[in-house]
Design a protein around this motif. Structure first.
Motif, PDB file in Angstrom:
ATOM      1  N   LYS A  48       0.423  -0.925   0.205  1.00  0.00           N
ATOM      2  CA  LYS A  48      -0.100   0.541  -0.142  1.00  0.00           C
ATOM      3  C   LYS A  48       1.127   1.303  -0.359  1.00  0.00           C
ATOM      4  CE  LYS A  48      -4.124  -1.767   2.621  1.00  0.00           C
ATOM      5  NZ  LYS A  48      -4.729  -1.848   3.785  1.00  0.00           N
ATOM      6  N   HIS A  49       2.021   1.644   0.600  1.00  0.00           N
ATOM      7  CA  HIS A  49       3.021   2.240   1.361  1.00  0.00           C
ATOM      8  C   HIS A  49       3.620   2.631  -0.290  1.00  0.00           C
ATOM      9  CE1 HIS A  49       5.889   4.890   2.566  1.00  0.00           C
ATOM     10  NE2 HIS A  49       6.820   4.575   1.804  1.00  0.00           N
ATOM     11  N   PHE A  50       4.247   1.201  -0.940  1.00  0.00           N
ATOM     12  CA  PHE A  50       4.134   1.794  -2.840  1.00  0.00           C
ATOM     13  C   PHE A  50       3.750   2.229  -4.088  1.00  0.00           C
ATOM     14  CE2 PHE A  50       4.758  -0.487  -7.255  1.00  0.00           C
ATOM     15  CZ  PHE A  50       5.905   0.111  -7.009  1.00  0.00           C
ATOM     16  N   ARG A  51       2.385   1.802  -3.138  1.00  0.00           N
ATOM     17  CA  ARG A  51       1.190   2.590  -4.576  1.00  0.00           C
ATOM     18  C   ARG A  51       0.972   3.766  -3.955  1.00  0.00           C
ATOM     19  NH1 ARG A  51      -2.932  -2.982  -4.151  1.00  0.00           N
ATOM     20  NH2 ARG A  51      -1.309  -4.643  -5.850  1.00  0.00           N
ATOM     21  N   SER A  52       0.965   4.131  -2.469  1.00  0.00           N
ATOM     22  CA  SER A  52       0.582   5.264  -2.435  1.00  0.00           C
ATOM     23  C   SER A  52       2.035   6.503  -2.773  1.00  0.00           C
ATOM     24  CB  SER A  52       0.774   5.896  -0.858  1.00  0.00           C
ATOM     25  OG  SER A  52       2.013   5.398  -0.408  1.00  0.00           O
ATOM     26  N   ARG A  53       2.718   5.735  -3.148  1.00  0.00           N
ATOM     27  CA  ARG A  53       4.370   6.481  -3.593  1.00  0.00           C
ATOM     28  C   ARG A  53       4.949   7.057  -5.053  1.00  0.00           C
ATOM     29  NH1 ARG A  53       8.780   4.449  -2.918  1.00  0.00           N
ATOM     30  NH2 ARG A  53       8.968   2.031  -2.475  1.00  0.00           N
ATOM     31  N   GLN A  54       3.871   6.015  -5.936  1.00  0.00           N
ATOM     32  CA  GLN A  54       4.432   5.504  -7.338  1.00  0.00           C
ATOM     33  C   GLN A  54       3.916   7.011  -7.701  1.00  0.00           C
ATOM     34  OE1 GLN A  54       2.708   2.741  -9.260  1.00  0.00           O
ATOM     35  NE2 GLN A  54       4.020   1.724 -10.099  1.00  0.00           N
ATOM     36  N   PRO A  55       4.252   7.073  -8.712  1.00  0.00           N
ATOM     37  CA  PRO A  55       3.838   8.463  -9.731  1.00  0.00           C
ATOM     38  C   PRO A  55       2.909   7.689 -10.615  1.00  0.00           C
ATOM     39  CG  PRO A  55       6.754   8.481  -9.946  1.00  0.00           C
ATOM     40  CD  PRO A  55       6.497   6.828  -8.660  1.00  0.00           C
ATOM     41  N   ILE A  56       2.104   8.513 -10.591  1.00  0.00           N
ATOM     42  CA  ILE A  56       0.871   7.876 -11.456  1.00  0.00           C
ATOM     43  C   ILE A  56       1.074   7.808 -13.095  1.00  0.00           C
ATOM     44  CG2 ILE A  56       0.153  10.445 -12.232  1.00  0.00           C
ATOM     45  CD1 ILE A  56      -2.293   8.594 -11.131  1.00  0.00           C
ATOM     46  N   TYR A  57       2.108   8.378 -13.407  1.00  0.00           N
ATOM     47  CA  TYR A  57       2.602   7.747 -14.857  1.00  0.00           C
ATOM     48  C   TYR A  57       3.222   6.390 -14.502  1.00  0.00           C
ATOM     49  CZ  TYR A  57       7.206   9.769 -13.270  1.00  0.00           C
ATOM     50  OH  TYR A  57       8.758   9.528 -12.796  1.00  0.00           O
ATOM     51  N   MET A  58       3.626   6.120 -13.637  1.00  0.00           N
ATOM     52  CA  MET A  58       4.186   4.783 -13.805  1.00  0.00           C
ATOM     53  C   MET A  58       3.313   3.690 -13.584  1.00  0.00           C
ATOM     54  SD  MET A  58       7.415   5.148 -14.093  1.00  0.00           S
ATOM     55  CE  MET A  58       7.767   2.875 -12.794  1.00  0.00           C
ATOM     56  N   SER A  59       2.700   4.276 -12.592  1.00  0.00           N
ATOM     57  CA  SER A  59       1.067   3.288 -12.324  1.00  0.00           C
ATOM     58  C   SER A  59       0.523   3.193 -13.844  1.00  0.00           C
ATOM     59  CB  SER A  59      -0.321   3.483 -11.057  1.00  0.00           C
ATOM     60  OG  SER A  59      -0.127   5.040 -11.652  1.00  0.00           O
ATOM     61  N   LEU A  60       0.057   4.399 -14.422  1.00  0.00           N
ATOM     62  CA  LEU A  60       0.075   4.241 -15.437  1.00  0.00           C
ATOM     63  C   LEU A  60       0.203   3.508 -17.145  1.00  0.00           C
ATOM     64  CD1 LEU A  60      -1.684   7.773 -15.994  1.00  0.00           C
ATOM     65  CD2 LEU A  60      -3.091   5.912 -15.516  1.00  0.00           C
ATOM     66  N   ALA A  61       1.451   3.559 -17.154  1.00  0.00           N
ATOM     67  CA  ALA A  61       1.740   2.791 -17.412  1.00  0.00           C
ATOM     68  C   ALA A  61       1.985   1.686 -17.450  1.00  0.00           C
ATOM     69  CB  ALA A  61       3.505   3.294 -17.758  1.00  0.00           C
ATOM     70  N   GLY A  62       1.489   0.402 -16.712  1.00  0.00           N
ATOM     71  CA  GLY A  62       2.005  -0.413 -15.298  1.00  0.00           C
ATOM     72  C   GLY A  62       2.408  -1.222 -15.091  1.00  0.00           C
ATOM     73  N   TRP A  63       3.408  -0.245 -14.183  1.00  0.00           N
ATOM     74  CA  TRP A  63       4.539  -0.860 -13.577  1.00  0.00           C
ATOM     75  C   TRP A  63       4.402  -1.276 -12.329  1.00  0.00           C
ATOM     76  CZ3 TRP A  63       9.253  -1.543 -15.372  1.00  0.00           C
ATOM     77  CH2 TRP A  63       9.667  -1.088 -16.595  1.00  0.00           C
ATOM     78  N   THR A  64       4.450  -2.572 -11.840  1.00  0.00           N
ATOM     79  CA  THR A  64       4.257  -2.862 -10.684  1.00  0.00           C
ATOM     80  C   THR A  64       5.655  -2.981  -9.589  1.00  0.00           C
ATOM     81  OG1 THR A  64       4.951  -5.572 -11.363  1.00  0.00           O
ATOM     82  CG2 THR A  64       2.576  -4.475 -11.972  1.00  0.00           C
TER      83      THR A  64
END
Length: 320
Positions: A47-63
């Motif tokens: 959860k901490h990883f997802r909260s600090r992950q930049p939005i462009y990384m999550s949109l690109a599918g980086w896990t």
């Protein structure tokens, strides 16, 4: 043209190794990956990883697991370099320094620039060539097929997944087949439309069978490589033979000859397999960059040839 076939040589070779390269077989890499996933990719840490992950990384599918692979790759590379060993590959690829969400920044930018060059040449073609030119619909269709392929090439180099890999491969195959169809229309189809129509149906059948086999039966990198390279070589030989036969009557075909010869020469860049300079620029990226002016030159030939055919058809119409 055949640049998409040449491009598949390196991709297929790398993909064949993707199940286990030297770097990802190393115990230090595997231990690092296991510890990183246990530490960061479950429960509150995830959860901490997802909260600090930049939005462009999550949109690109980086896990989280992808981030662990990236971090552990550099840990392993550092160990290799400190001990004086050659840089290893990981999952069939050299280590690249990620920029924002771009997994292979130089190749992604080069693919985008190829697509941008193609879009500019399409706009120029449509502005200068009337729709009444005999080759107009075929050339415009080829331009859109090429643009689609460069789009998926950009996506694939931005984020390498099973889906983006397949889309990149299949769109590359489509360009190669459409290029040989373009050649057929120009050399035979204008005089014998029925032959071009039958050839188009055959190519569509081949593409459907090719994609269906790789998607539904088995994604065979060796077969995919052999099929695309074979069609690419036939395509290059067909264009070159026609150009040589018409070089005196049609001076503009020299542009096409230069394109064919340059593509064969530039494809040798794919044989240069070295760790990326500054962890960004490898032989594949250099090859992608080198195809940009070749792309422009080929569309310049199509423009000249379409205008020639238009004048020829208008002259024949006046005679009748």
């Amino acid at each position: 043209m055949a640049w998409r076939a040449a491009r598949l040589i390196l991709l297929a070779g790398a993909a064949a190794l993707a199940s286990g390269s030297q770097g990802d077989r190393e115990p230090v890499y595997r231990d690092c990956l296991l510890q990183c996933e246990e530490r960061n990719c479950s429960g509150g840490a995830l959860k901490h990883f997802r909260s600090r992950q930049p939005i462009y990384m999550s949109l690109a599918g980086w896990t989280c697991r992808d981030d662990c692979k990236y971090e552990c790759m550099w840990v392993t590379v550092g160990l290799y370099l400190r001990e004086g060993h050659k840089v290893p590959q990981f999952h069939g690829k050299w280590p690249f320094s990620r920029f924002l969400c771009f997994q292979e920044p130089a190749s992604a930018v080069a693919s985008f620039l190829n697509g941008l060059a193609g879009l500019m040449m399409l706009c120029r073609y449509r502005a200068s060539v009337p729709a009444s030119s005999p080759m107009y619909p075929t050339c415009v269709a080829f331009a859109w097929v090429s643009l689609n392929a460069w789009f998926w090439s950009t996506v694939f180099h931005t984020r390498d997944t099973d889906l983006t890999e397949k889309l990149d491969y299949f769109c590359a195959s489509t360009v190669i087949l459409h290029s040989i169809y373009l050649c057929c229309v120009r050399t035979v189809g204008l005089q014998r439309p029925a032959v071009a129509g039958a050839f188009r149906a055959l190519l569509l059948l081949l593409l459907t069978a090719h994609v269906s086999y790789l998607s539904l039966v088995h994604f065979d990198y060796g077969y995919n490589l052999a099929a695309n390279v074979a069609i690419g070589l036939v395509n290059a030989a067909w264009w070159l033979a026609w150009c040589l036969r018409n070089r005196r009557r049609l001076p503009h075909v020299r542009k096409c000859m230069v394109v064919v010869l340059l593509l064969q020469a530039l494809s040798l860049l794919e044989l240069l397999d070295f760790p990326p300079l500054f962890w960004v620029l490898d032989a594949h990226a250099i090859w992608h960059i080198s195809t940009i002016p070749v792309h422009v030159l080929f569309f310049s030939f199509l423009e000249d040839d379409s205008l020639y055919l238009l004048k020829e058809s208008e002259a024949k119409f006046k005679l009748h």
